[in-house]
Design a protein around this motif. Structure first.
Motif, PDB file in Angstrom:
ATOM      1  N   CYS C  37       0.816  -1.200   0.000  1.00 23.63           N
ATOM      2  CA  CYS C  37       0.000   0.000   0.000  1.00 23.63           C
ATOM      3  C   CYS C  37       0.870   1.279   0.000  1.00 23.63           C
ATOM      4  O   CYS C  37       0.463   2.330  -0.489  1.00 23.63           O
ATOM      5  N   VAL C  40       1.431   3.024  -3.225  1.00 25.73           N
ATOM      6  CA  VAL C  40       0.376   3.854  -3.859  1.00 25.73           C
ATOM      7  C   VAL C  40       0.802   5.324  -3.741  1.00 25.73           C
ATOM      8  O   VAL C  40       1.120   5.794  -2.650  1.00 25.73           O
ATOM      9  N   THR C  46      -3.372   5.601   1.784  1.00 34.42           N
ATOM     10  CA  THR C  46      -3.836   4.202   1.786  1.00 34.42           C
ATOM     11  C   THR C  46      -3.064   3.400   2.820  1.00 34.42           C
ATOM     12  O   THR C  46      -3.643   2.673   3.626  1.00 34.42           O
TER      13      THR C  46
END
Lengths: 253, 661, 228
Positions: C37, C40, C46
């Motif tokens: 994550c 991202v 996130t």
């Protein structure tokens, strides 16, 4: 069939008996025919040592055709030497190069104490067998052999496991001196046969317990045993032993 | 005074003798069995099966072997198979036919009653082995597979690839270990028997040397079983294991056990030829190979081409030519002599010219064609057929082919194997009666160590059968006949003077050997003995050569006891000392073998006297004068012997000239 | 039962190794999932929400203890077995040609594992101790920001290199450990062995590689972040 002769240097472990400490001795040897077996090469050395008034190198050997499992030399860092799938007695000198130094050691494991030079005591294997490596059937109780059909695949697989000659190369090769391949081969042989079913659980538990008592190490699945086994006993036997052990432990009373 | 030996064969019709015997032989009740001790020397098929069975019955058993484990005994090296009259193939086999084949194969020099008993129990052996987990070869339907062996026209040989002996021995060994684990058998590995101990005319124990510490030990037994195998190593080069020896049997012989037919030696036709002076042993290529291998030599003398380059029409398939009915599957003695005849006549192959070809190409093609058809490969080309055929051959004999390649560095899938006869088995051995008891009461001999079942030539796949028959099914009954009278005998102390004296004598021999401090190694003498034996008492013998050999062996014996050199000390592991003791006994035995061969003025089975042959070069047997077992008594002194005879009576088989044509 | 209690012998002890090994392998997937994550490009939004979810979730917090237990069992068991194995061969060979019969990493699981243990301590010090006890506040935003903290940690190139080396060790540890665990658990069948083997190889390469990418990316992003 191109016979040549070799000049070699042998570095051999010499140890008087179980109690004393050993050390390496170096022996030059010449005129070794490439057609000789490794043990015949050691015979030549011994003949020379005797002539020179020295004690010959003690080593275990008997059938010299690769089946009795008695010969046991750790040659240049490998049990039974550099050639794949053979015992020391079936290793021939054509596997070595002119001028090579060959290091010869006994099997090393606390469960295989050295008795003299290259001779080790493998009675631990016998005790593991005595603990459970059998089918309890007294002579005279057998039914007709063909009243018990056994599928060819199972019979063949059982035979492949039964081909173990109990030489101990698996223990010698294993970095942990584990006897798992030896025990697994016997457990597998019987686990695959209908005759072996009644004692299937107790057998594996007892053999593993005895293996533990003898002081063999654990299996880390390096595969060295399989690679060095002169009879090509497969590592899958070890997986089967684990499986048998887990299910036997889970169901034992 | 020469005596006629009583073989104690039970009365009655041949087929009923054993059944009747079993139901009438005296028994020992379980409580008494616990107090009776039995010593078993040797842990091969006979020893392991006898020891485990006797222990199962309740006797107290001690087992001795010189190897590091009972599992190493040389039975393990038997490759091809084990015979049994199961008739699973529905090809006309029966107990009688196995009995008949064995008597005929032995050239009518075996005892009818023993051989019939062997054939009777042969089926039980297979049942017992399967029950104990021996993984015999099977068909796809799950039933047992069979193959053919020499000297028979039925398929009655059960096998486990080329490792039948190994599998059977491990089966017997695992039964033995079970008893060891239960404490009913005490195992003494790395122990060598050096003498038997007789008290009041009965065998009551042994003297054994702990091969690790060198110490002598005394062991008492109400009975002693010698299951110590054969003495082929008297020839130095043989297919026997390096440690196989005659010592136990010979010591027993010197203490009163007669030696039966010592000259009957089996020279196996299919062994890897000798490659040089360094050679320490010879390797057998199983007789089962003759199922699919064809034996030939070039038709031309001194043909320099490689075997696979010699065209079909220039090959002489001499066994098929001489013996069309049995072809390549004639008995071993016949095949061996035929090979020798070809080589002596100058048709041999290989660098030494002392070899013949064993060729699989015909059957590789045949199997390949069958496989191609099975796999619906119509119009398969030759290369595919050969490839398929090689796979079949590999499955049947893979381990043997690998072994051949390993030793010779030649690929037998491509070029024909080179083979030559080699010493393999000894039909002779300690003389025993129907109970397997020697001439010393309480001393038994089982398996190859006795003389009883194979006459002058053993058929292939019968050694395993005999070893297990004796151990599993014969001795457990026959020993009762003796032990039932011994139940009141308490265990005799090993302080008894007979034990003390026997130990002292054994110690003296060892001391003498150590103190010779000569100049030549034990192997030196062994090799010289082997050479004398092979040349004069090997595949072909004659009176002049045998007389020479006896003189030479006597001289060799004198030299040995003056000039052998044994390094090390007594009380430690000393492999040279072990060998020295064995070679000393081999030298004495060698002389007796020559004496026996000289006595037997006929040719029969493996004993081929050049003076006694037919015009076609076949063995010329003399049934009028020599239809007896020569049982030699050791008379002490300077290795002197007296001949006793057991007359062989054939009531059920019409004795005839052996023909495999 | 006492005579063959499952933990009283090497087979049982190995069983623990295999089970904990497989457990840790599955943990790595979860760990990697969260970490990914961080790739991202939303300034850690996130990632941080995933991290918060993990930190606040009761089940995850309980499972964490299980994870610790798994690690400890795996490590202690390995130590016990290794000591036992040493006793099984008190006198070493003078010459060993291990390469002839086995892979170097299968023979070096102890060393690889020790490296991973050292890394684990460092790694826990970097993130776990701080996120739990000493705080992970972003000095610019004054908010808890594990994403920032990761970038902050990986600003030093040597830390990145250590993490990459650790992932290489992990890769080799897994390359043997994955299939070895299956064998130890007796999960072996000629039909499925190739599948297990391929999954093992793919896993052992993919997972450590993805783990290793993260510090590299964050190292680059931090340099970008502060210059920005």
């Amino acid at each position: 069939m191109s016979e040549k002769t070799l000049n070699l240097t042998l570095k051999i472990w010499r140890q008087k008996n179980k109690e004393t400490r050993g050390s390496f001795e170096t022996y030059p040897i010449s005129g070794i025919s490439t057609d000789m077996s490794f043990l015949e090469m050691v015979d030549v050395l011994n003949e020379k040592l005797i002539t020179d008034g020295k004690e010959p190198v003690a080593f275990d050997h008997d059938c010299r055709e690769g089946i009795c499992g008695m010969c046991s030399m750790y040659i240049n860092g490998r049990p039974h030497g550099p050639k794949h799938g053979v015992t020391t007695c079936q290793l021939h000198m054509r596997s070595f190069k002119e001028g090579e130094t060959i290091v010869i050691e006994p099997w090393r494991a606390s469960a295989f104490p050295v008795l003299k030079d290259l001779v080790v005591d493998r009675s631990s294997f016998d005790r593991i067998m005595a603990a459970g490596g059998f089918i309890s059937v007294n002579t005279g109780n057998a039914q007709d052999a063909n009243s018990l059909p056994i599928g060819k695949d199972d019979a063949d697989e059982s035979f492949s496991s039964a081909a173990c000659i109990g030489c101990g190369a698996c223990v010698a090769a294993c970095k942990n001196a584990s006897a798992m391949l030896f025990v697994a081969a016997k457990v597998s042989q019987y686990a695959l046969l209908p005759q072996g079913q009644p004692e299937r659980s107790t057998r594996v538990l007892k053999m593993v317990a005895q293996m533990e008592q003898e002081g063999f190490g654990s299996c880390t699945n390096t595969g060295a045993c399989e690679a060095e086994c002169p009879k090509g006993i497969s590592l899958s036997n070890i997986a089967r032993l684990n499986r048998e052990y887990i299910s036997a432990s889970a169901s034992s009373k | 005074m020469s005596q006629v030996l009583d073989s104690k064969i039970p009365e009655g019709a041949l087929a009923e003798k054993w059944t009747k015997y079993k139901s009438s032989v005296a028994l020992v009740n379980p409580a008494n069995k616990r107090n009776l001790e039995i010593i078993v020397v040797g842990s091969g098929l006979a020893g392991s099966s006898a020891a485990s069975t006797l222990a199962e019955m309740g006797y107290k058993v001690k087992v001795f072997c010189f190897q590091d484990s009972a599992r190493r005994a040389h039975s393990i090296a038997a490759q091809g198979g084990i015979n049994a009259a199961k008739n699973y193939q529905n090809d006309g086999d029966s107990v009688y036919r196995l009995f008949y084949d064995t008597i005929k194969g032995g050239d009518y020099r075996a005892r009818e009653a023993n051989v019939h008993r062997l054939a009777e129990v042969s089926g039980n052996i297979i049942d017992q082995s399967v029950a104990s987990g021996v993984p015999f070869a099977r068909e796809y339907g799950g039933l047992l597979s069979n193959r053919s062996f020499g000297g028979t026209q039925v398929q009655r040989t059960f096998y486990a690839a080329g490792q039948t002996g190994q599998q059977l021995l491990l089966g017997a060994y695992s039964s033995l270990q079970r008893q060891v684990g239960m404490g009913t058998v005490k195992m003494y590995a790395r122990h060598e028997m050096l003498d038997i101990v007789n008290i009041d005319g009965k065998c009551r124990g042994i003297i054994a040397r702990d091969l690790v510490t060198g110490k002598l030990e005394r062991h008492f037994g109400h009975a002693v079983l010698l299951c110590t195998g054969g003495y082929g190593n008297v020839f130095y080069l043989s297919t026997n294991a390096m440690g196989s020896n005659v010592t136990a049997a010979w010591k027993a012989h010197k203490k009163g056990a007669f030696f039966g037919n010592p000259c009957f030696t089996q020279i196996h036709p299919t062994c890897i030829p000798v490659s040089g002076d360094h050679q320490s042993k010879l390797t057998l290529m199983s007789e089962s190979l003759r199922n699919d291998g064809r034996i030939w030599t070039p038709k031309a003398k001194d043909d320099k081409r490689k075997g696979n380059e010699i065209p079909e029409e220039e090959r002489d398939y001499y066994l098929e030519r001489r013996y069309p009915a049995f072809g390549n599957l004639v008995p071993r003695d016949v095949a061996s002599r035929a090979a020798k005849e070809r080589c002596d006549a100058g048709y041999g192959v290989g660098t030494s010219k002392m070899a013949v070809y064993l060729d699989f190409s015909t059957n590789i093609k045949r199997y390949g064609t069958v496989e191609a058809t099975k796999n619906n490969l119509t119009n398969a080309d030759e290369a595919t057929i050969i490839k398929l055929g090689k796979e079949v051959v590999k499955e049947k004999y893979g381990n043997l082919f690998d072994m051949y390649k390993q030793i010779t560095d030649e690929n037998p899938y491509e070029v024909p194997m080179r083979i030559y006869p080699a010493v393999h088995y000894t039909m002779g051995g300690l003389w025993v009666d129907y109970n397997l008891m020697t001439t010393v009461p309480g001393l038994y001999a089982l398996g190859e160590a006795n003389f009883s079942d194979h006459g002058a030539n053993r058929l292939g796949a019968s050694a395993l059968m005999q070893g297990l028959a004796d151990g599993y099914f014969v001795i457990p009954y026959t020993i009762g006949a003796y032990l039932s009278k011994e139940i009141s005998v308490k265990a005799i102390s090993t302080e008894h003077e007979a034990f003390v004296e026997a130990e002292q004598k054994a110690a003296e021999v060892l001391n003498t050997l150590m103190n010779i401090k000569g100049t030549k190694s034990v192997d030196h003498f062994h090799k010289r003995l082997g050479k004398i034996m092979w040349e004069q008492c090997g595949m072909a013998r004659n009176a002049i050569g045998l007389k020479e050999a006896i003189a030479e062996i006597r001289a060799l014996r004198a030299e040995f006891w003056k000039d052998v050199k044994i390094p090390g000390t007594l009380n430690e592991m000393n492999l040279e000392l072990e060998k020295a003791g064995r070679v000393a006994d081999f030298i004495e035995l060698g002389e007796l073998m020559c004496i026996d061969a000289l006595n037997r003025n006929e040719s029969c089975g493996g004993h081929f006297r050049e003076e006694y042959q037919t015009e076609e070069g076949e063995a010329n047997r003399d049934d009028v004068n020599y239809a007896y077992v020569a049982a030699w008594e050791h008379k002490g002194g300077d290795n002197t012997f007296e001949l006793h005879k057991e007359n062989l009576v054939y009531e059920n088989i019409k004795i005839a000239a052996r023909s495999y044509k | 039962m006492s005579q063959h209690g499952i933990l009283k012998n090497v087979v049982g002890k190995k069983l623990i190794m295999g089970l904990t090994g497989i457990f840790l392998v599955s943990f790595l997937v979860v760990h990697l999932g969260i970490n990914l994550c961080a790739l991202v490009p939303d300034n850690g939004e996130t990632f941080n929400s995933a991290a918060e979810f993990m930190a606040d979730n009761f089940f995850i917090r309980t499972a964490e203890w299980g994870l610790f237990l798994g690690f400890i069992l795996h490590i202690v068991d390995a130590a016990v077995l290794t000591l036992g194995n040493r006793k099984s061969r008190p006198i070493a060979y003078a010459k060993v040609d291990g390469a002839a019969n086995s892979s170097w990493y299968s023979r070096s699981m102890g060393i690889l594992g020790t490296l991973l243990l050292i890394f684990l301590i460092l790694h826990l010090g970097h993130f776990w101790v701080k996120s739990r006890f000493t705080g992970i506040e972003n000095p610019f935003t004054q908010k808890d920001d594990l994403y920032f903290y990761m970038m902050y940690t990986f600003q030093d190139l040597w830390v990145v290199i250590i993490y990459i080396l650790a992932q290489i060790s992990l890769g080799y540890h897994l390359l043997h450990g994955f299939k070895s665990a299956f064998r130890t658990l007796g999960l072996n069948h000629p039909k499925y062995n190739p599948l297990i083997s391929i999954i093992g190889i793919v896993y052992s390469i993919l997972v450590p590689t993805l783990f290793a990418i993260i510090p590299v990316v964050l190292h680059l992003r931090y340099n970008h972040y502060i210059t920005f």
